[in-house]
Write an enzyme that holds these catalytic residues in place. Structure first.
Site, PDB file in Angstrom:
ATOM      1  N   SER A  96       0.661  -1.184   0.008  1.00 43.54           N
ATOM      2  CA  SER A  96      -0.008   0.046  -0.025  1.00 43.54           C
ATOM      3  C   SER A  96       0.979   1.299  -0.157  1.00 43.54           C
ATOM      4  O   SER A  96       1.800   1.346  -0.957  1.00 43.54           O
ATOM      5  CB  SER A  96      -1.068  -0.009   1.462  1.00 43.54           C
ATOM      6  OG  SER A  96      -1.804   1.041   1.360  1.00 43.54           O
ATOM      7  N   ARG A 529      -4.205   4.885  20.748  1.00 43.61           N
ATOM      8  CA  ARG A 529      -4.406   3.625  20.332  1.00 43.61           C
ATOM      9  C   ARG A 529      -2.848   3.070  19.716  1.00 43.61           C
ATOM     10  O   ARG A 529      -1.966   3.730  19.339  1.00 43.61           O
ATOM     11  CB  ARG A 529      -5.371   3.369  19.250  1.00 43.61           C
ATOM     12  CG  ARG A 529      -5.138   4.129  17.915  1.00 43.61           C
ATOM     13  CD  ARG A 529      -6.121   3.935  17.060  1.00 43.61           C
ATOM     14  NE  ARG A 529      -5.910   2.710  16.239  1.00 43.61           N
ATOM     15  CZ  ARG A 529      -4.949   2.629  15.060  1.00 43.61           C
ATOM     16  NH1 ARG A 529      -4.139   3.591  14.674  1.00 43.61           N
ATOM     17  NH2 ARG A 529      -4.734   1.224  14.446  1.00 43.61           N
ATOM     18  N   SER A 531      -0.654   1.179  17.441  1.00 49.34           N
ATOM     19  CA  SER A 531      -0.841   0.857  15.769  1.00 49.34           C
ATOM     20  C   SER A 531      -1.215  -0.299  15.514  1.00 49.34           C
ATOM     21  O   SER A 531      -0.361  -1.290  16.055  1.00 49.34           O
ATOM     22  CB  SER A 531       0.372   1.534  15.310  1.00 49.34           C
ATOM     23  OG  SER A 531       0.415   0.949  14.063  1.00 49.34           O
ATOM     24  N   GLY A 532      -1.456  -0.696  14.471  1.00 48.68           N
ATOM     25  CA  GLY A 532      -1.765  -2.041  14.106  1.00 48.68           C
ATOM     26  C   GLY A 532      -0.754  -2.509  12.931  1.00 48.68           C
ATOM     27  O   GLY A 532      -0.861  -3.703  12.514  1.00 48.68           O
TER      28      GLY A 532
HETATM   29  C1  16G Z   1      -4.181  -0.028   7.323  1.00 47.38           C
HETATM   30  C2  16G Z   1      -5.486  -0.074   7.121  1.00 47.38           C
HETATM   31  C3  16G Z   1      -6.129   1.347   7.221  1.00 47.38           C
HETATM   32  C4  16G Z   1      -5.672   1.688   8.451  1.00 47.38           C
HETATM   33  C5  16G Z   1      -4.119   1.682   8.940  1.00 47.38           C
HETATM   34  C6  16G Z   1      -4.059   2.340  10.168  1.00 47.38           C
HETATM   35  C7  16G Z   1      -6.854  -1.613   5.591  1.00 47.38           C
HETATM   36  C8  16G Z   1      -7.129  -2.040   4.147  1.00 47.38           C
HETATM   37  N1  16G Z   1      -5.913  -0.798   5.680  1.00 47.38           N
HETATM   38  O1  16G Z   1      -3.566   0.587   6.352  1.00 47.38           O
HETATM   39  O2  16G Z   1      -7.401   1.173   6.861  1.00 47.38           O
HETATM   40  O3  16G Z   1      -6.049   3.173   8.560  1.00 47.38           O
HETATM   41  O4  16G Z   1      -3.836   0.388   8.750  1.00 47.38           O
HETATM   42  O5  16G Z   1      -2.734   1.866  10.643  1.00 47.38           O
HETATM   43  O6  16G Z   1      -7.458  -1.978   6.555  1.00 47.38           O
HETATM   44  P1  16G Z   1      -2.109   2.161  11.950  1.00 47.38           P
HETATM   45  O7  16G Z   1      -3.082   0.846  12.746  1.00 47.38           O
HETATM   46  O8  16G Z   1      -0.802   1.800  12.030  1.00 47.38           O
HETATM   47  O9  16G Z   1      -2.608   3.281  12.453  1.00 47.38           O
HETATM   48 MG    MG Z   2      -3.734   1.198   0.261  1.00 50.17          MG
END
Ligand code: 16G
Ligand code: MG
Length: 577
Positions: A96, A529, A531-532
């Site tokens: 992405s 939060r 991060s994911g």
């Molecule tokens: C990923 C997610 C996006 C979200 C971002 C948050 C999908 C396809 N993509 O790129 O929607 O905004 O993670 O990232 O779900 P973070 O957890 O690092 O803040």
């Molecule tokens: Mg993307």
């Protein structure tokens, strides 16, 4: 191995030119042989012992150099997923908006949805299984889900423009071949195009023609029919696209020939010189709040930024004083919800419209939607799958993350009602026409997932219909100043949240501290939060002025650092402007 199941296995694969459709010659073999082959196959895709992989918010994402074993294993898993769903599934290879050396992989379910949550654990377990344990890891999934592995499997595959894409695709295909799965490798596509294709295929064409050309035709036909002729005073059919030096640029060029002269698009950052996502793309523009490199823009010109796999979009422009203005996911959802709401009322149909946002949505947008537009707003956790799920609660659910990732979902019932009204000769013509426009909007919107190309065309349609310049759209409401920071901590899982991430439940005392700080600022709001996608804790703050938003974000960061085990130097206060 107690089960002895005869099972198909590919022994010869050949490609056909147009679709790269795979022709397969089958032989039969036993499940135990297949599992043994899967272990044997891992020798060519060895897993480094010291790395733990996790299927996160958007699949696996990491440095491309370490992902080969993950791709092989995701080939194995995708075949199982296809058998479990008795349908074709898809695998997208992309990282992405991340830098070019990164890559990633995510599985897509049959109707173009994200992989079902319960399978994320299977993906993580398989990715972390030792090479020699792959057979037993697969067996555990087969048993847990009760998969009839004698069923055939079929997988669609695509990738973005990263140089690491082809070898990683090969690793994925190796996994699919070991499992005896058929597959179609579409080469380079945007993420949403792959979601579209798998849905078209599984709906037997009901969602559209399952080809890349079919995608352009469906969108372009709807767009051209929705475009109202007649002189415009403010709207100009001219737009500059920042393609993030990625796949979105290539695919927009392909779309262009289908749009004829209805829209004049200049594609910049098309990958011919710059690097993917480097100083450009939707994420850069949103985070940096400034135009990307590689664009020459005049005041008032409408510009659009895609991200690296074209599933996010933001708009921006310079006003007459040359000041940068961002039209992000919140502005897009407000624009779309407003227009669809008008069409629904004009059609006389009883359909409820709602908007789904995350905690990152600008407070002004939420207030505008609820207080001025009287549209119900739901808040979901970050990550498309969470918003998508919530949007299903409405007849017409508009969902967008502030970062520009979103789409609109129409329930089956809404779709039927709209289509019936558009063909009902007993209705007043104005009602029928509104229903017809809604039908076309449904065609223009990629309902499988947020789609930069489709969302961009939706916005252009609405601006043109309203005869609005970017300024008119921007004036709907004024964004509150905000600041996003990230803090490194020893263990980011020390921070836990509830209420769609708006309230921290751990570590003890953090939420109370945030509440006290927020109370000091006019229109203050802040949340934290983990991060994911990165090993950090994110801090968001907004307030009446930029200086206050910056200071609130800083003060909250200090609390996170102190209470949640910050590493490195304590965050420093923002410099005076
Ligand atoms: C990923 C997610 C996006 C979200 C971002 C948050 C999908 C396809 N993509 O790129 O929607 O905004 O993670 O990232 O779900 P973070 O957890 O690092 O803040
Ligand atoms: Mg993307």
């Amino acid at each position: 191995m107690s089960k002895v199941i005869l099972y198909f296995r590919v022994v010869q694969v050949s490609l056909c030119s147009t679709w790269r459709q795979v022709r397969i010659v089958y032989s039969t073999c036993r499940m135990s042989d297949i599992l043994a082959e899967a272990v044997k196959g891992a020798a060519a895709h060895p897993r480094p012992e010291d790395i733990q992989f996790a299927y996160g918010t958007a699949g696996f994402r990491d440095k491309s150099t370490i992902l080969d074993p993950v791709l092989y294993r995701m080939g194995l898993l995708a075949a199982l997923r296809s058998k479990a769903k008795k349908a074709t599934v898809a695998v997208m290879i992309t990282a992405s908006h991340n830098p070019e050396p990164d890559n990633g992989v995510k599985l897509v379910d049959p109707m173009g949805e994200m992989l079902e949550g319960s399978w994320e654990k299977h993906a993580t377990d398989l990715a972390n299984a030792k090479d020699e344990d792959i057979g037993s890891a697969l067996q555990r999934i087969i048993d847990a889900v009760d998969i009839d592995i004698s069923l055939p499997s079929d997988v669609f595959v695509a990738r973005d423009t990263r140089p690491s894409g082809p070898p990683l695709t090969q690793a994925l295909l190796d996994g699919l071949k070991v499992m005896g799965s058929t597959f179609t490798d579409f080469g380079i596509l945007t993420t949403p195009q792959l979601h579209y294709l798998v849905r078209c295929h599984n709906s037997k064409g009901a969602y559209g023609e399952p080809t890349e050309e079919g995608y352009y035709k469906k969108l372009a036909q709807a767009f051209l029919k929705l475009r109202k002729d007649g002189a415009k005073k403010k709207y100009e059919p001219v737009v500059i696209i920042d393609g993030a030096n990625g796949v979105g640029a290539l695919k927009t060029r392909k779309l262009q020939s289908h749009l004829h002269e209805s829209l004049r698009i200049t594609v910049c950052n098309d990958g011919s010189s710059g690097k993917l996502n480097e100083k450009c793309g939707a994420d850069f523009v949103k985070v940096q709040q400034k135009p990307p490199a590689g664009l020459e823009i005049l005041p008032g010109q409408r510009c659009v930024s895609f991200d690296g796999d074209a599933d996010r979009v933001v708009f921006f422009y310079l006003n007459k004083d040359g000041v940068f203005n961002l039209l992000d996911g919140d502005k897009i959802s407000t624009l779309i919800a407003g227009y669809l709401g008008e069409l629904v009322s004009a059609s006389g149909l009883q359909l409820n419209i709602g908007v789904v946002q995350t905690a990152y949505a600008n407070g002004s947008s939420t207030r505008y939607l609820e207080d001025v537009m009287k549209v119900p707003v739901s808040c979901a956790k970050t990550g498309v799958k969470h918003l998508h799920h919530k949007a299903l609660e409405f007849d017409v659910g508009v969902y967008f993350e502030a970062n520009g990732h979103g789409t609109v979902l129409f329930s089956d019932q809404a779709e039927q009602k709209i289509k019936a009204a558009s063909q009902d000769d007993s209705l007043e013509s104005s009602k029928r026409e509104a229903a017809t426009r809604l039908t076309l909007m449904m065609d223009l919107i990629n309902q499988t997932v947020g789609d930069a190309i489709s969302d961009f065309l939706v916005v252009e349609t609405i601006l043109s219909t309203r005869d609005w310049a970017a300024d008119d759209w921007n004036m709907q409401y004024r964004d509150l100043p905000s600041r996003l920071l990230k803090i490194k901590v020893k263990d980011r899982t020390a921070v836990q949240t509830t209420d769609a991430e708006r309230c921290a439940t751990a570590p003890a005392g953090l939420q109370e501290a945030i509440n006290k700080l927020v109370a000091k600022y006019q229109q203050g709001r802040s949340f934290v939060r983990p991060s994911g996608t990165e090993d950090v804790v994110r801090v968001f703050a907004e307030a009446d002025t930029q200086a206050n938003a910056d200071m609130l974000a800083h003060e909250v960061s200090v609390q996170v650092y102190q209470l949640a085990g910050g590493v490195g130097d304590q965050p420093q206060p923002p410099c005076a402007p």
